[in-house]
Design an enzyme around this catalytic site. Sequence first.
Site, PDB file in Angstrom:
ATOM      1  CD  GLU A 125      33.831  54.216 -32.808  1.00 34.92           C
ATOM      2  OE1 GLU A 125      34.154  53.028 -33.302  1.00 34.92           O
ATOM      3  OE2 GLU A 125      32.528  54.174 -32.654  1.00 34.92           O
ATOM      4  CD  GLU A 126      29.308  54.339 -31.593  1.00 30.34           C
ATOM      5  OE1 GLU A 126      29.043  53.478 -32.718  1.00 30.34           O
ATOM      6  OE2 GLU A 126      29.515  53.738 -30.767  1.00 30.34           O
ATOM      7  CD  GLU A 137      35.052  50.817 -29.587  1.00 31.66           C
ATOM      8  OE1 GLU A 137      34.083  50.058 -29.134  1.00 31.66           O
ATOM      9  OE2 GLU A 137      35.406  51.621 -30.324  1.00 31.66           O
ATOM     10  CG  ASP A 139      30.892  59.396 -31.156  1.00 30.92           C
ATOM     11  OD1 ASP A 139      31.790  59.011 -30.891  1.00 30.92           O
ATOM     12  OD2 ASP A 139      30.351  59.488 -32.295  1.00 30.92           O
ATOM     13  CG  HIS A 164      25.324  50.153 -30.618  1.00 29.80           C
ATOM     14  ND1 HIS A 164      25.853  50.463 -31.945  1.00 29.80           N
ATOM     15  CD2 HIS A 164      26.443  50.858 -30.073  1.00 29.80           C
ATOM     16  CE1 HIS A 164      26.842  50.894 -32.028  1.00 29.80           C
ATOM     17  NE2 HIS A 164      27.243  51.147 -31.029  1.00 29.80           N
ATOM     18  CG  HIS A 198      33.774  56.178 -29.322  1.00 31.00           C
ATOM     19  ND1 HIS A 198      32.246  56.320 -28.980  1.00 31.00           N
ATOM     20  CD2 HIS A 198      33.805  55.050 -29.250  1.00 31.00           C
ATOM     21  CE1 HIS A 198      31.761  54.841 -28.867  1.00 31.00           C
ATOM     22  NE2 HIS A 198      32.991  54.195 -28.980  1.00 31.00           N
ATOM     23  CG  ASP A 232      30.336  51.460 -28.091  1.00 29.55           C
ATOM     24  OD1 ASP A 232      31.332  51.620 -28.217  1.00 29.55           O
ATOM     25  OD2 ASP A 232      29.789  51.381 -29.008  1.00 29.55           O
TER      26      ASP A 232
END
Length: 383
Positions: A139-140, A168, A74, A356, A72, A105
């Site tokens: 995905e997020e 991931e 995003d 994150h 992903h 990520d």
Amino acid sequence: MSETALDLARALISCPSVTPQDGGTLGVLESRLKASGFRTHRLTFHEEGTPDIDNLYARFGSGAPCLVFAGHTDVVPVGTATDWRFDPFAAKVEDGQLWGRGAADMKGAIAAFTAAALTFIEQHKDFKGSIAFLITGDEEGPSINGTIKLLKWAAEQGEHFDHCIVGEPTNPQVLGDMIKIGRRGSLNGILSITGKQGHVAYPHRADNPVPKLMRLIEALIGTPLDEGTDHFDASNLEVVALSSGTDAYNVIPAKAEARFNIRFNDLWTPQTLELELLARLDSVAEGTAYTLTFEPCNALAFITKPDQFTDLVANAIEKQTGRRPELSTTGGTSDARFISAYCPVVEFGLVGQTMHMVDERVSVADIATLETIYTSILEGYFP
């Protein structure tokens, strides 16, 4: 590491792709793949009440076997940008680290696999099989207009995948720590009880639902759901919120509810969990009326049992890092849960310590090593 991986990682991080915005990321990736002979498709999926999301499918070759990489582009919001050491979208390289939102990520892993795939294709022009990419921008977020629909579209086009790697950030501490071979399922529920509102000085004129709710909650959490399995920890029900609709000290509420989440292993499905919880509640309800509801579940438990493919990935990691990775099912959900319905899937990427977080970053050396690991996997998969 060829400069391509680091350059591509920086180019991707420089695109501000906070869900649902693409920020140009898919265009950056598509241009690299197209230039090396991949057939590409850009797809925008829609669903009422959710933002439109751009996705990318790319494939080199048409034969079997097909190894697909899923990821992903995003990213989660940056929070307060001034809290960062560097602009979160500047993709700064400093102190041997690549800094920026999405570095861990998972734009770093996307760049590493892309570089590995392009180098492999250049060096093995006549390899037997196919390499594909499933890349989403959802995905997020709610994960509605992303991988799940991209997979459905691919199946409708007659695309078949034999194995999948998801990039991931699976490593807790150092590169080579861990491969994810499965994930627990996730189910959200609400338990609510209706009483009768009244003044706390006159409880006989009211019907307080809070003590009843507490008794029912104890029935849900007092006994473990299970003791775990060979590959999974024990399932866990966690109460995450309690509410009664009033903050006044002198009012008995009319309603009380508890919200909970269950992370469940492969012993359970949402349906069997619902039956188990209803049985527990009924055993202590003693005439108390309650309502138990669940949100729709799209996160089932799954497992890719250890086999030649997991050995191939683990051997490639051990060869480059000197560490034999743990085969794990810990952590939260990922898009691998959707892919598992189509082919065996494992997850392996960079170190996730800062994902994150403010000042998200990854080791430049780790990007180099990850590219080499992915290259080794490709060479073993297509001998």
